[in-house]
Design a protein around this motif. Structure first.
Motif, PDB file in Angstrom:
ATOM      1  N   PRO A   1       5.511  -1.968  -5.048  1.00  0.00           N
ATOM      2  CA  PRO A   1       4.767  -0.722  -5.232  1.00  0.00           C
ATOM      3  C   PRO A   1       3.523  -0.568  -4.357  1.00  0.00           C
ATOM      4  N   LYS A   2       3.028  -1.640  -3.821  1.00  0.00           N
ATOM      5  CA  LYS A   2       1.758  -1.565  -3.083  1.00  0.00           C
ATOM      6  C   LYS A   2       1.941  -1.103  -1.640  1.00  0.00           C
ATOM      7  N   ARG A   3       0.844  -0.550  -1.105  1.00  0.00           N
ATOM      8  CA  ARG A   3       0.857  -0.100   0.287  1.00  0.00           C
ATOM      9  C   ARG A   3       1.378  -1.178   1.225  1.00  0.00           C
ATOM     10  N   SER A   4       0.898  -2.403   0.999  1.00  0.00           N
ATOM     11  CA  SER A   4       1.233  -3.495   1.917  1.00  0.00           C
ATOM     12  C   SER A   4       2.712  -3.912   1.820  1.00  0.00           C
ATOM     13  N   GLU A   5       3.358  -3.613   0.703  1.00  0.00           N
ATOM     14  CA  GLU A   5       4.731  -4.087   0.497  1.00  0.00           C
ATOM     15  C   GLU A   5       5.753  -3.127   1.136  1.00  0.00           C
ATOM     16  N   THR A   6       5.620  -3.007   2.434  1.00  0.00           N
ATOM     17  CA  THR A   6       6.399  -1.999   3.149  1.00  0.00           C
ATOM     18  C   THR A   6       6.846  -2.530   4.505  1.00  0.00           C
TER      19      THR A   6
END
Ligand code: GDP
Ligand code: IMO
Ligand code: MG
Length: 423
Positions: free
Chosen positions: A414-419
């Motif tokens: 769900p986090k910005r970095s998890e992309t």
């Protein structure tokens, strides 16, 4: 610069909020074009979690201007509550938010009529935010719009006219007590004091911005299968979340649109009633709900969960003209021995050639599955495509090839970095 439309490709809650937040770094303006506070778009930045209902998810990037377009239906109280929460979190709103003068207002009788109609038979399972009744008034040409807040006499006249009909309906048909006209007039005449500074001719503003070379991301709410025309009617919302709706709902013409980004959850969910061919009522469904934290961002209701329906998403890709897909929640599939993908429906013993959006047929279809090998590794730490297990990459390739889109983003948390950004 470019104008892109971002749409939900399934039944909503695909992770649009997260992907808008990622993409908005590259856009000057983010504009919502339909729906209302029925939407719940979640963005997680660090330890902070924001759930946006009316304000575009781009508001969390300080250089981005946000627009609530003419196609949106606005509950002024919900809007003010949302502004207050954001301001409490030190997010500047003034000068960064514009609201279309032509957007329609959700009135107290819309919410009441929504809840009354949901208390009878044939429930849709709405969010209870007054969305359907507000769009009914819009199309019946009885609606009250943001611009009406600016003229107190006109506003009072319109509220009085509407209340004559609504109170008769409440009393005679639903045997419900009448609403107090003066109370509603008082409540709504107060709103312009706060909302006034945000009101704009947004189609003009957006078109000027395009001619100045600014880039715009049009943020859809809900999803293609909840579209009033193309969804699983009547178990739909009352607006047009599909890409066509973005033009009407913003005032930007189709020839200015450069691309359509579809948000595609790696499995399928649905909130509310209506057919759902790949729904899992077993342990696997429970695992998806638990691992994916599939509970409504607006109503808290548990979401119904099932395998990825590629047959449905292919239909959605066609209706929306999806060029690029952002695949979300891929991490949730980690741990399954095998993963099923629906590649067709059987109806009366025969495979259907095309996706049927007639609910009577859809309720009777049997999904045709293809089984792909799962993967056991936790993939939430992957930041490059190459770091994904080969089974995961095969799953993505299968989705892209079958549905006919190019994958531009893979979300693994769900986090910005998890992309993982591919394009
Ligand atoms: P929206 O309505 O399309 O914006 O989606 P919601 O916010 O209603 O629901 C998506 C949920 O999934 C939210 O809780 C997000 O924080 C979460 N989410 C988004 N992307 C991912 C992902 O890639 N992995 C996981 N585990 N959660 C995600
Ligand atoms: P986001 O933007 C999922 C569903 C409701 C109901 C139907 C009609 O967060 O993806 P309505 O209140 O619109 O009249 O309800 O549509 N629904 C959603 N489901 N995500 C949403 O929004 C939804 N907005 C409405 O559950 O089945
Ligand atoms: Mg949502």
């Amino acid at each position: 610069m470019s104008v892109s439309i971002l749409v939900g490709s399934q039944w909503g809650d695909e992770g649009k909020g997260k992907i808008v937040d990622i993409l908005s770094e590259k856009y000057n303006i983010v504009a919502r074009y339909q729906g209302g506070a029925n939407a719940g778009h979640t963005v997680e930045i660090g330890d902070q979690k924001y759930i946006l209902h009316l304000i575009p998810s781009g508001i969390l990037r300080e250089d981005v201007i946000c627009v609530i377009g003419n196609g949106v239906v606005i509950d002024p109280k919900a809007l003010l509550d949302e502004i207050a929460i954001l301001e409490k979190n030190n997010i500047k709103i003034d000068g960064r938010l514009f609201i279309s003068h032509n957007a329609h207002l959700i009135m107290p009788y819309h919410k009441l009529l929504d809840s009354i109609s949901e208390s009878g038979q044939n429930k849709i399972g709405t969010t209870g935010r007054g969305i359907g009744p507000c769009y009914i008034d819009k199309y019946a040409r009885k609606g009250i719009r943001i611009v009406d807040l600016l003229d107190k006499e006109r506003l009072a006249k319109k509220i009085r006219e509407n209340l004559v009909e609504k109170n008769t309906l409440l009393k005679k048909v639903y045997e419900h007590s009448e609403l107090d006209v003066e109370e509603i007039i008082k409540e709504y005449t107060e709103f312009d004091k706060i909302i006034d500074k945000y009101i704009k001719d947004t189609p003009l503003y957006l078109n000027h911005a395009i001619s100045e070379g600014k880039s715009i991301l049009l943020e859809g709410a809900q999803g293609a299968l909840l579209d009033i025309d193309h969804g699983t009617y009547p178990f739909v919302t009352s607006s047009s979340p599909t890409s066509g709706g973005a033009c009407t709902g913003s005032g930007i013409s189709p020839n200015k649109i450069d691309s359509v980004v579809g948000i595609v959850k790696a499995y399928t969910t649905r909130v509310g009633n209506g057919p759902f061919p790949t729904e899992l009522l077993d342990e696997d469904g429970e695992t998806l709900r638990k691992v994916g934290a599939e509970f409504g961002a607006t109503t808290g209701r548990p979401r119904r969960c099932g395998w990825f329906d590629a047959f449905l998403t292919k239909y959605s890709t066609m209706i929306n003209g999806i060029d690029y897909a952002a695949i979300t929640k891929l991490d949730v599939l980690s741990g399954f021995d095998n993963i099923k993908v629906c590649v067709g429906y059987e109806y009366n013993g025969k495979a259907l050639k095309a996706f049927p959006n007639d609910v009577n047929q859809l309720e009777c279809v049997k999904p045709i599955y293809e089984t792909l090998p799962g993967w056991k590794q936790d993939i939430s730490g992957a930041r490059n495509y190459d770091e994904l297990p080969s089974e995961t990459r095969d799953y993505l390739d299968f989705m892209a090839k079958y549905c006919g889109f190019e994958i531009s983003i893979v979300s693994v948390g769900p986090k910005r970095s998890e992309t993982i950004v591919l394009k």
